[in-house]
Design a protein around this motif. Structure first.
Motif, mmCIF file in Angstrom:
data_model
loop_
_atom_site.group_PDB
_atom_site.id
_atom_site.type_symbol
_atom_site.label_atom_id
_atom_site.label_comp_id
_atom_site.label_asym_id
_atom_site.label_seq_id
_atom_site.Cartn_x
_atom_site.Cartn_y
_atom_site.Cartn_z
ATOM 1 N N ARG A 206 45.188 49.726 21.682
ATOM 2 C CA ARG A 206 45.303 48.557 20.802
ATOM 3 C C ARG A 206 46.645 48.552 20.064
ATOM 4 O O ARG A 206 47.288 47.511 19.942
ATOM 5 N N MET B 69 45.405 38.780 24.440
ATOM 6 C CA MET B 69 45.583 40.085 23.796
ATOM 7 C C MET B 69 45.628 39.970 22.274
ATOM 8 O O MET B 69 45.056 40.810 21.554
ATOM 9 N N LEU C 98 45.909 49.329 28.035
ATOM 10 C CA LEU C 98 46.751 49.718 26.900
ATOM 11 C C LEU C 98 45.877 50.114 25.718
ATOM 12 O O LEU C 98 44.724 49.669 25.596
ATOM 13 N N GLY D 101 49.322 47.471 22.430
ATOM 14 C CA GLY D 101 49.195 46.050 22.702
ATOM 15 C C GLY D 101 49.741 45.197 21.569
ATOM 16 O O GLY D 101 50.386 44.161 21.805
ATOM 17 N N ARG E 292 49.234 37.267 26.842
ATOM 18 C CA ARG E 292 49.586 37.496 25.443
ATOM 19 C C ARG E 292 48.586 36.823 24.485
ATOM 20 O O ARG E 292 48.130 37.435 23.525
#
Length: 322
Positions: A237, A148, A235, A240, A145
């Motif tokens: 953006r 990301m 994924l 995400g 996380r």
């Protein structure tokens, strides 16, 4: 006049008590649970070192993308296995015409994981390789996380530091994500096609754990993906941004919650078979990890069912599927 057997009355009483207990437990969970995750970046975690030693602030997932692909590599005490993974990853990415970045997220390691990552920063430049060193261990999901939320890519991939999935398999995931053709989507690398082979090499107990885990995931969380735990997922953006701002679980079952959130929002998910090899040196205790995952999955279902956990409202602003 008919009389009701005592045993039947006892059963009714037990059911009433059970129902009351469930209601009390539900009220307690809702009243003591924060509906949204608390995401905190310590000052040192929000900066990366350039190849000449300067400290600069990471970008933000709410910004517009400036590279084609971000690769997030969560790493905890991975000084031995990380170099081989980064060598393969960067050799592959350097051979393409698209722009990229690799963010190594050191999840509070006690070894030289960050130093290993910084060697690649010096070799390739901080525009391509950045290291985020977390002040404490958050768990694999927490590390993914954090990376990301500071990524620059139009597409976001997280890949395990052990290099178990051959990195060139990324092209399969990209092709599948392109087929979706929209702003949202998740494509999961999958080892489901290797299940028969893996069963043959596992102990009976681990095989039972595997089937039990898959069954619990299917019952309580995710219906669309068979292999939720392969550490190779791509994924968009926009997806995400929503998923990782809403994610509550920071340990091993974070993939399950990520995919559950996608299903709750009807975000398309796909599964692609990839080449995967078990790499020696894992620090995961399969028994303890299984217990933690079973617990996480049950509470995941319970808290979403009770409305104790909610999706991050700010990340859902203007959300719509194409």
């Amino acid at each position: 006049m008919l009389s009701i057997p005592c045993c039947f009355m006892d059963l009714i009483y037990i059911l009433e008590c059970a129902l009351l207990l469930v209601m009390v437990l539900g009220i307690y969970i809702r009243s003591t649970t924060n509906p949204h995750p608390t995401i905190v970046f310590w000052p040192s975690e929000d900066k990366y070192k350039t190849n000449d030693g300067k400290s600069l602030k990471f970008d933000d997932i709410d910004d517009k993308p400036t590279v084609d692909l971000s690769v997030i590599v969560p790493a905890y005490n991975e000084e031995d296995r990380l170099p081989a993974m980064l060598d393969e990853c960067l050799e592959y990415l350097e051979g393409r015409k698209t722009s990229y970045e690799v963010i190594v997220v050191d999840d509070g390691s006690k070894d030289k994981t960050s130093d290993i990552g910084l060697k690649y920063t010096k070799q390739y430049g901080s525009s391509k390789v950045r290291v985020m060193t977390l002040t404490r261990n958050r768990g694999k999901g927490g590390a993914v996380r954090m990376g990301m939320l500071r990524a620059r890519g139009a597409q976001l991939l997280f890949a395990d530091a052990d290099g178990a999935t051959t990195f060139s398999e990324l092209s399969k995931l990209e092709a599948e994500l392109d087929k979706l053709g929209g702003k949202h989507g998740i494509v999961c690398g999958s080892r489901a096609h290797m299940q028969d082979e893996s069963i043959a090499s596992r102990t009976f107990f681990r095989t039972v754990l595997m089937y039990g885990f898959h069954f619990c995931v299917w019952i309580f969380a995710v219906k669309s993906i068979r292999d939720t735990q392969c550490g190779f997922k791509l994924l968009t953006r926009d997806t995400g941004r929503i998923v990782f701002k809403s994610l509550h679980i920071e340990r091993w079952a974070f993939d399950v919650e990520m995919l559950k959130i996608a299903e709750m929002l009807s975000i398309p998910t796909r599964e692609v078979a990839v080449r995967w090899t078990e790499i020696d040196g894992s620090k995961l205790n399969p028994i303890l990890a299984a217990v933690q995952m079973f617990k996480d999955i049950f509470f995941l279902w319970c808290k979403y069912a009770l409305g104790a956990w909610k999706l991050n409202v700010s990340s859902l602003e203007n959300f719509k599927l194409d």
